[in-house]
Design a protein around this motif. Structure first.
Motif, PDB file in Angstrom:
ATOM      1  N   ALA A   1       0.814  -1.441   0.245  1.00  0.00           N
ATOM      2  CA  ALA A   1       0.291   0.354   0.037  1.00  0.00           C
ATOM      3  C   ALA A   1       0.551   1.538   0.106  1.00  0.00           C
ATOM      4  O   ALA A   1       0.708   2.111  -0.579  1.00  0.00           O
ATOM      5  CB  ALA A   1      -1.315   0.097   0.981  1.00  0.00           C
ATOM      6  N   LEU A   2       1.441   0.927   1.242  1.00  0.00           N
ATOM      7  CA  LEU A   2       2.819   1.910   1.252  1.00  0.00           C
ATOM      8  C   LEU A   2       3.635   2.145  -0.529  1.00  0.00           C
ATOM      9  O   LEU A   2       3.928   3.202  -1.078  1.00  0.00           O
ATOM     10  CB  LEU A   2       3.806   2.589   2.202  1.00  0.00           C
ATOM     11  N   LEU A   3       4.415   1.099  -1.319  1.00  0.00           N
ATOM     12  CA  LEU A   3       4.414   1.452  -2.389  1.00  0.00           C
ATOM     13  C   LEU A   3       3.947   1.999  -3.267  1.00  0.00           C
ATOM     14  O   LEU A   3       4.436   2.596  -4.034  1.00  0.00           O
ATOM     15  CB  LEU A   3       5.443   0.221  -2.703  1.00  0.00           C
ATOM     16  N   GLY A   4       2.488   1.294  -3.928  1.00  0.00           N
ATOM     17  CA  GLY A   4       2.295   2.276  -4.642  1.00  0.00           C
ATOM     18  C   GLY A   4       1.660   3.803  -4.677  1.00  0.00           C
ATOM     19  O   GLY A   4       1.567   4.017  -6.105  1.00  0.00           O
ATOM     20  N   ALA A   5       1.939   3.711  -3.600  1.00  0.00           N
ATOM     21  CA  ALA A   5       1.561   5.737  -3.262  1.00  0.00           C
ATOM     22  C   ALA A   5       3.322   6.300  -3.775  1.00  0.00           C
ATOM     23  O   ALA A   5       2.662   7.107  -4.364  1.00  0.00           O
ATOM     24  CB  ALA A   5       1.544   6.248  -2.202  1.00  0.00           C
ATOM     25  N   HIS A   6       4.452   5.423  -4.096  1.00  0.00           N
ATOM     26  CA  HIS A   6       4.935   6.016  -4.969  1.00  0.00           C
ATOM     27  C   HIS A   6       5.400   5.605  -6.311  1.00  0.00           C
ATOM     28  O   HIS A   6       6.013   5.751  -6.823  1.00  0.00           O
ATOM     29  CB  HIS A   6       6.497   5.313  -4.480  1.00  0.00           C
ATOM     30  N   LEU A   7       4.281   4.844  -7.451  1.00  0.00           N
ATOM     31  CA  LEU A   7       4.812   4.318  -8.525  1.00  0.00           C
ATOM     32  C   LEU A   7       3.684   4.800  -9.318  1.00  0.00           C
ATOM     33  O   LEU A   7       2.550   5.109  -8.140  1.00  0.00           O
ATOM     34  CB  LEU A   7       4.442   3.095  -8.403  1.00  0.00           C
ATOM     35  N   VAL A   8       3.860   5.596 -10.544  1.00  0.00           N
ATOM     36  CA  VAL A   8       3.047   5.379 -11.320  1.00  0.00           C
ATOM     37  C   VAL A   8       2.491   5.056 -12.658  1.00  0.00           C
ATOM     38  O   VAL A   8       4.199   3.688 -12.911  1.00  0.00           O
ATOM     39  CB  VAL A   8       2.829   7.137 -11.543  1.00  0.00           C
ATOM     40  N   GLY A   9       1.953   5.556 -13.148  1.00  0.00           N
ATOM     41  CA  GLY A   9       1.922   4.600 -14.334  1.00  0.00           C
ATOM     42  C   GLY A   9       2.494   3.528 -15.165  1.00  0.00           C
ATOM     43  O   GLY A   9       1.651   2.666 -14.070  1.00  0.00           O
ATOM     44  N   GLY A  10       2.544   2.854 -15.833  1.00  0.00           N
ATOM     45  CA  GLY A  10       3.019   1.467 -16.452  1.00  0.00           C
ATOM     46  C   GLY A  10       3.566   0.509 -15.367  1.00  0.00           C
ATOM     47  O   GLY A  10       3.278  -0.378 -15.276  1.00  0.00           O
ATOM     48  N   VAL A  11       4.053   1.232 -15.029  1.00  0.00           N
ATOM     49  CA  VAL A  11       5.317   0.650 -13.770  1.00  0.00           C
ATOM     50  C   VAL A  11       4.646   0.396 -12.850  1.00  0.00           C
ATOM     51  O   VAL A  11       4.676  -1.425 -12.643  1.00  0.00           O
ATOM     52  CB  VAL A  11       6.872   1.646 -13.617  1.00  0.00           C
ATOM     53  N   ARG A  12       3.704   0.657 -12.166  1.00  0.00           N
ATOM     54  CA  ARG A  12       2.484   0.299 -11.274  1.00  0.00           C
ATOM     55  C   ARG A  12       1.851  -0.645 -11.373  1.00  0.00           C
ATOM     56  O   ARG A  12       1.238  -2.108 -11.293  1.00  0.00           O
ATOM     57  CB  ARG A  12       1.644   1.601 -10.806  1.00  0.00           C
ATOM     58  N   ALA A  13       1.165  -0.646 -12.945  1.00  0.00           N
ATOM     59  CA  ALA A  13       0.381  -1.406 -13.571  1.00  0.00           C
ATOM     60  C   ALA A  13       0.856  -3.250 -13.954  1.00  0.00           C
ATOM     61  O   ALA A  13       0.385  -3.776 -14.047  1.00  0.00           O
ATOM     62  CB  ALA A  13       0.059  -1.015 -14.804  1.00  0.00           C
ATOM     63  N   GLU A  14       1.924  -2.954 -14.377  1.00  0.00           N
ATOM     64  CA  GLU A  14       2.721  -3.667 -15.278  1.00  0.00           C
ATOM     65  C   GLU A  14       3.694  -4.541 -13.580  1.00  0.00           C
ATOM     66  O   GLU A  14       3.161  -6.167 -13.373  1.00  0.00           O
ATOM     67  CB  GLU A  14       4.663  -3.274 -15.382  1.00  0.00           C
ATOM     68  N   LEU A  15       4.182  -3.604 -12.211  1.00  0.00           N
ATOM     69  CA  LEU A  15       4.098  -4.979 -10.969  1.00  0.00           C
ATOM     70  C   LEU A  15       3.070  -5.288 -10.877  1.00  0.00           C
ATOM     71  O   LEU A  15       3.025  -6.623 -10.605  1.00  0.00           O
ATOM     72  CB  LEU A  15       4.471  -4.234 -10.109  1.00  0.00           C
ATOM     73  N   ALA A  16       1.368  -4.923 -10.486  1.00  0.00           N
ATOM     74  CA  ALA A  16       0.947  -5.151  -9.972  1.00  0.00           C
ATOM     75  C   ALA A  16       0.332  -6.436 -10.640  1.00  0.00           C
ATOM     76  O   ALA A  16      -0.940  -6.953 -10.368  1.00  0.00           O
ATOM     77  CB  ALA A  16      -0.665  -3.780 -10.229  1.00  0.00           C
ATOM     78  N   ALA A  17       0.589  -6.624 -12.203  1.00  0.00           N
ATOM     79  CA  ALA A  17      -0.294  -7.986 -13.113  1.00  0.00           C
ATOM     80  C   ALA A  17       0.326  -8.531 -12.573  1.00  0.00           C
ATOM     81  O   ALA A  17       0.447 -10.099 -13.084  1.00  0.00           O
ATOM     82  CB  ALA A  17       0.321  -7.437 -14.494  1.00  0.00           C
ATOM     83  N   ARG A  18       1.836  -8.789 -12.221  1.00  0.00           N
ATOM     84  CA  ARG A  18       2.374  -9.685 -11.595  1.00  0.00           C
ATOM     85  C   ARG A  18       2.533 -10.207 -10.109  1.00  0.00           C
ATOM     86  O   ARG A  18       2.844 -10.937  -9.770  1.00  0.00           O
ATOM     87  CB  ARG A  18       4.272  -9.074 -11.918  1.00  0.00           C
ATOM     88  N   LEU A  19       1.579  -9.994  -9.691  1.00  0.00           N
ATOM     89  CA  LEU A  19       1.128 -10.251  -8.110  1.00  0.00           C
ATOM     90  C   LEU A  19      -0.014 -10.067  -7.940  1.00  0.00           C
ATOM     91  O   LEU A  19      -0.832 -10.731  -8.786  1.00  0.00           O
ATOM     92  CB  LEU A  19       1.229  -8.863  -7.096  1.00  0.00           C
ATOM     93  N   PRO A  20      -0.282 -11.626  -7.130  1.00  0.00           N
ATOM     94  CA  PRO A  20      -1.776 -11.929  -6.943  1.00  0.00           C
ATOM     95  C   PRO A  20      -2.263 -10.618  -6.684  1.00  0.00           C
ATOM     96  O   PRO A  20      -2.730  -9.804  -5.917  1.00  0.00           O
ATOM     97  CB  PRO A  20      -1.762 -12.920  -5.392  1.00  0.00           C
ATOM     98  N   GLU A  21      -3.689 -11.346  -7.097  1.00  0.00           N
ATOM     99  CA  GLU A  21      -4.907 -10.386  -7.431  1.00  0.00           C
ATOM    100  C   GLU A  21      -4.901  -9.582  -5.889  1.00  0.00           C
ATOM    101  O   GLU A  21      -5.015  -8.095  -6.154  1.00  0.00           O
ATOM    102  CB  GLU A  21      -6.380 -11.291  -7.678  1.00  0.00           C
ATOM    103  N   ALA A  22      -5.268 -10.398  -4.863  1.00  0.00           N
ATOM    104  CA  ALA A  22      -5.241  -9.187  -3.905  1.00  0.00           C
ATOM    105  C   ALA A  22      -4.144  -8.653  -3.252  1.00  0.00           C
ATOM    106  O   ALA A  22      -4.779  -6.795  -3.024  1.00  0.00           O
ATOM    107  CB  ALA A  22      -5.989 -10.539  -2.012  1.00  0.00           C
ATOM    108  N   PHE A  23      -3.083  -8.886  -3.649  1.00  0.00           N
ATOM    109  CA  PHE A  23      -1.994  -7.532  -3.464  1.00  0.00           C
ATOM    110  C   PHE A  23      -1.664  -6.801  -4.980  1.00  0.00           C
ATOM    111  O   PHE A  23      -1.291  -5.401  -3.949  1.00  0.00           O
ATOM    112  CB  PHE A  23      -1.218  -8.349  -3.531  1.00  0.00           C
TER     113      PHE A  23
END
Length: 131
Positions: free
Chosen positions: A33-55
């Protein structure tokens, strides 16, 4: 490749030396949750796509941060969000979660993530960069 929730938590649990899945999950939720506030755009979306859905959802709906936190302040913020945590235990929590996220992300995406963060996060991700 997306890590399954159990596999992600098992790695966090092992690296953080947690006694329970609940401890590992609490650390993962706060740190992402803290990391998400620091990432923007495609980088955040790409990392999210590689994590389990809840995370991934936690990363995409972050806690608000008025400014990028230095690594030290990121650890302090983590300690503030985890009941009973100290800066020492929070540094352990952050490292366990971010190194697992870096494994899921792979080297190329991790380098792009680090470019969006203040200097010093490479150590928290377990990916020291040559200076």
């Amino acid at each position: 490749m997306v890590l399954r929730r159990e596999a992600f938590l098992d790695r966090v649990k092992e690296r953080g030396e947690y006694e329970s899945d609940q401890e590992a999950e609490r650390a993962a939720r706060v740190v992402l949750a803290l990391l998400g506030a620091h990432l923007v755009g495609g980088v955040r979306a790409e990392l999210a796509a590689r994590l389990p859905e809840a995370f991934a959802l936690i990363l995409l709906n972050p806690l608000q941060s008025a400014e990028p936190l230095s690594p030290e302040r990121f650890v302090r913020a983590t300690a503030a969000w985890i009941e009973g945590a100290t800066e020492t235990t929070a540094a352990w929590d952050v490292s366990a979660v971010l190194s697992t996220a870096a494994d899921a992300a792979g080297d190329h995406l991790t380098r792009r993530i680090l470019l969006q963060l203040p200097a010093g996060y490479d150590l928290l991700f377990g990916r020291p960069q040559p200076t």
